[in-house]
Design a protein around this motif. Structure first.
Motif, PDB file in Angstrom:
ATOM      1  N   PRO A   1       1.698   5.829  -7.475  1.00  0.00           N
ATOM      2  CA  PRO A   1       2.632   6.241  -6.417  1.00  0.00           C
ATOM      3  C   PRO A   1       2.389   5.529  -5.096  1.00  0.00           C
ATOM      4  CG  PRO A   1       1.867   8.156  -7.643  1.00  0.00           C
ATOM      5  CD  PRO A   1       1.057   6.988  -8.133  1.00  0.00           C
ATOM      6  N   GLU A   2       1.118   5.270  -4.751  1.00  0.00           N
ATOM      7  CA  GLU A   2       0.833   4.630  -3.461  1.00  0.00           C
ATOM      8  C   GLU A   2       1.344   3.195  -3.391  1.00  0.00           C
ATOM      9  OE1 GLU A   2      -3.315   5.016  -5.536  1.00  0.00           O
ATOM     10  OE2 GLU A   2      -1.401   6.115  -5.470  1.00  0.00           O
ATOM     11  N   TYR A   3       1.499   2.532  -4.557  1.00  0.00           N
ATOM     12  CA  TYR A   3       2.082   1.191  -4.549  1.00  0.00           C
ATOM     13  C   TYR A   3       3.570   1.259  -4.207  1.00  0.00           C
ATOM     14  CZ  TYR A   3      -2.103   0.123  -7.372  1.00  0.00           C
ATOM     15  OH  TYR A   3      -3.379  -0.006  -7.853  1.00  0.00           O
ATOM     16  N   ILE A   4       4.222   2.281  -4.723  1.00  0.00           N
ATOM     17  CA  ILE A   4       5.671   2.413  -4.560  1.00  0.00           C
ATOM     18  C   ILE A   4       6.025   2.901  -3.163  1.00  0.00           C
ATOM     19  CG2 ILE A   4       7.723   3.576  -5.493  1.00  0.00           C
ATOM     20  CD1 ILE A   4       6.199   3.711  -8.179  1.00  0.00           C
ATOM     21  N   GLU A   5       5.121   3.650  -2.542  1.00  0.00           N
ATOM     22  CA  GLU A   5       5.372   4.173  -1.199  1.00  0.00           C
ATOM     23  C   GLU A   5       5.553   3.064  -0.167  1.00  0.00           C
ATOM     24  OE1 GLU A   5       2.049   6.685  -0.531  1.00  0.00           O
ATOM     25  OE2 GLU A   5       2.777   8.294  -1.851  1.00  0.00           O
TER      26      GLU A   5
ATOM     27  N   GLY B   1      13.344   3.155   0.526  1.00  0.00           N
ATOM     28  CA  GLY B   1      14.119   3.881  -0.470  1.00  0.00           C
ATOM     29  C   GLY B   1      15.120   2.985  -1.175  1.00  0.00           C
ATOM     30  N   ALA B   2      15.737   2.080  -0.413  1.00  0.00           N
ATOM     31  CA  ALA B   2      16.714   1.162  -1.004  1.00  0.00           C
ATOM     32  C   ALA B   2      16.048   0.226  -2.008  1.00  0.00           C
ATOM     33  CB  ALA B   2      17.402   0.355   0.094  1.00  0.00           C
ATOM     34  N   GLU B   3      14.838  -0.260  -1.674  1.00  0.00           N
ATOM     35  CA  GLU B   3      14.121  -1.153  -2.589  1.00  0.00           C
ATOM     36  C   GLU B   3      13.731  -0.424  -3.867  1.00  0.00           C
ATOM     37  OE1 GLU B   3      11.840  -4.392   0.226  1.00  0.00           O
ATOM     38  OE2 GLU B   3      11.077  -2.331   0.205  1.00  0.00           O
TER      39      GLU B   3
ATOM     40  N   ARG C   1      15.256   2.132  -5.265  1.00  0.00           N
ATOM     41  CA  ARG C   1      16.452   2.363  -6.082  1.00  0.00           C
ATOM     42  C   ARG C   1      16.927   1.070  -6.731  1.00  0.00           C
ATOM     43  NH1 ARG C   1      17.407   5.663  -1.618  1.00  0.00           N
ATOM     44  NH2 ARG C   1      18.685   4.064  -0.595  1.00  0.00           N
ATOM     45  N   GLU C   2      16.916  -0.017  -5.971  1.00  0.00           N
ATOM     46  CA  GLU C   2      17.379  -1.297  -6.504  1.00  0.00           C
ATOM     47  C   GLU C   2      16.505  -1.758  -7.668  1.00  0.00           C
ATOM     48  OE1 GLU C   2      18.642  -5.678  -4.757  1.00  0.00           O
ATOM     49  OE2 GLU C   2      16.964  -4.602  -3.829  1.00  0.00           O
ATOM     50  N   ARG C   3      15.197  -1.558  -7.541  1.00  0.00           N
ATOM     51  CA  ARG C   3      14.255  -1.976  -8.586  1.00  0.00           C
ATOM     52  C   ARG C   3      14.126  -0.955  -9.711  1.00  0.00           C
ATOM     53  NH1 ARG C   3      13.202  -4.338  -4.041  1.00  0.00           N
ATOM     54  NH2 ARG C   3      11.950  -6.243  -3.823  1.00  0.00           N
ATOM     55  N   GLU C   4      14.688   0.232  -9.501  1.00  0.00           N
ATOM     56  CA  GLU C   4      14.520   1.341 -10.455  1.00  0.00           C
ATOM     57  C   GLU C   4      13.025   1.545 -10.719  1.00  0.00           C
ATOM     58  OE1 GLU C   4      17.930   1.675 -13.542  1.00  0.00           O
ATOM     59  OE2 GLU C   4      17.432  -0.466 -13.430  1.00  0.00           O
ATOM     60  N   ARG C   5      12.298   1.688  -9.630  1.00  0.00           N
ATOM     61  CA  ARG C   5      10.840   1.750  -9.735  1.00  0.00           C
ATOM     62  C   ARG C   5      10.333   3.171  -9.515  1.00  0.00           C
ATOM     63  NH1 ARG C   5       6.446  -2.347  -6.861  1.00  0.00           N
ATOM     64  NH2 ARG C   5       4.584  -1.380  -7.780  1.00  0.00           N
ATOM     65  N   GLU C   6       9.588   3.669 -10.484  1.00  0.00           N
ATOM     66  CA  GLU C   6       8.995   4.997 -10.442  1.00  0.00           C
ATOM     67  C   GLU C   6       7.541   4.892 -10.893  1.00  0.00           C
ATOM     68  OE1 GLU C   6      11.389   7.318 -13.036  1.00  0.00           O
ATOM     69  OE2 GLU C   6      13.146   7.320 -11.715  1.00  0.00           O
ATOM     70  N   PRO C   7       6.695   5.857 -10.509  1.00  0.00           N
ATOM     71  CA  PRO C   7       5.291   5.804 -10.942  1.00  0.00           C
ATOM     72  C   PRO C   7       5.165   5.811 -12.467  1.00  0.00           C
ATOM     73  CG  PRO C   7       5.574   7.405  -9.179  1.00  0.00           C
ATOM     74  CD  PRO C   7       6.956   6.993  -9.598  1.00  0.00           C
ATOM     75  N   VAL C   8       4.182   5.070 -12.955  1.00  0.00           N
ATOM     76  CA  VAL C   8       3.880   5.022 -14.391  1.00  0.00           C
ATOM     77  C   VAL C   8       2.398   5.348 -14.549  1.00  0.00           C
ATOM     78  CG1 VAL C   8       3.781   3.582 -16.462  1.00  0.00           C
ATOM     79  CG2 VAL C   8       5.640   3.259 -14.799  1.00  0.00           C
TER      80      VAL C   8
END
Length: 227
Positions: free
Chosen positions: A110-114, A118-120, A122-129
């Protein structure tokens, strides 16, 4: 099971090293990477190898159930997780630490995605794994949609470029206990899977990259980011 550093067949023994000729050039590196404990939590010394090392161009060896559950492979998994988090990165393939076996570790925290807007996200469809291990993965593309984003690699540090990847993929593999797993992924997770599984087939992201966009991280921020 005793893991050794993988080399192409035409490598020549040297004193304390192997020498492999590629055209008129020669590269040298340690003969073996051992799995015995050297004081690290991963149980061995594994450094991320960089582009130009022949191990990154080999087709990695599949592992059987006994090998997967061996102490050597379990130590390799722990060491790879440690290297990936230290880098930091979201995935690492065994060839990237000099061991040519079909094994990858993945974790998008999650800290990488933070760090993204928000636009980036959504565009990348990026969620924690969450952290997981894939062994002998077989990837298939689902649908015809693709996405193009800048992509980098821990074995090519300091550079990025645009890479087109399938938006949705399916992966069948074994986990660290040799149990079968099936994953259907989309967006950024699908990109990570494709990138890491490419490593097991001797491919780097530059092989799929629009080379006109190949940039240092500094120039990416200066000329491309948000463009």
């Amino acid at each position: 099971m005793h893991l050794k550093r993988a080399y192409p067949k035409d490598c020549l023994s040297g004193v304390g090293s192997n020498a492999c000729r590629i055209g008129d050039r020669q590269s040298r590196y340690p003969v073996t990477i051992e799995c015995e404990s050297t004081g690290t939590s991963g149980g061995g010394v594994y450094e991320i190898v960089k582009t130009g090392d022949p191990v990154l161009r080999l087709t990695a060896k599949p592992l059987n159930s006994d090998e997967i559950q061996s102490e050597a492979i379990q130590q390799l998994i722990a060491a790879m997780a440690e290297r990936m988090r230290e880098a930091p990165g979201v995935g690492l393939a065994a060839p990237q630490v000099g061991v040519s076996v079909q094994l990858v570790v993945i974790e998008d925290r999650p800290e990488y995605i933070e760090r993204l807007s928000g636009a980036e996200r959504r565009e990348r469809e990026r969620e924690p794994v969450p952290f997981h291990v894939l062994i002998n993965p077989v990837l298939s593309v689902e649908g015809e949609e693709s996405a193009v984003f800048f992509e980098g690699c821990l074995s090519i540090p300091g550079y990025q470029g645009l890479v087109a990847r399938a938006r949705v993929v399916r992966v069948e593999a074994l986990d660290e206990r040799a149990a079968p797993v099936v994953i259907r992924a989309h967006g950024w997770y699908a990109r990570i899977l494709q990138h890491e599984i490419d490593h097991l087939n001797g491919l780097l992201c530059v092989d799929r990259m629009d080379l006109q966009t190949f940039s240092t991280l500094e120039n990416y921020d200066r000329f491309w980011r948000g463009g």
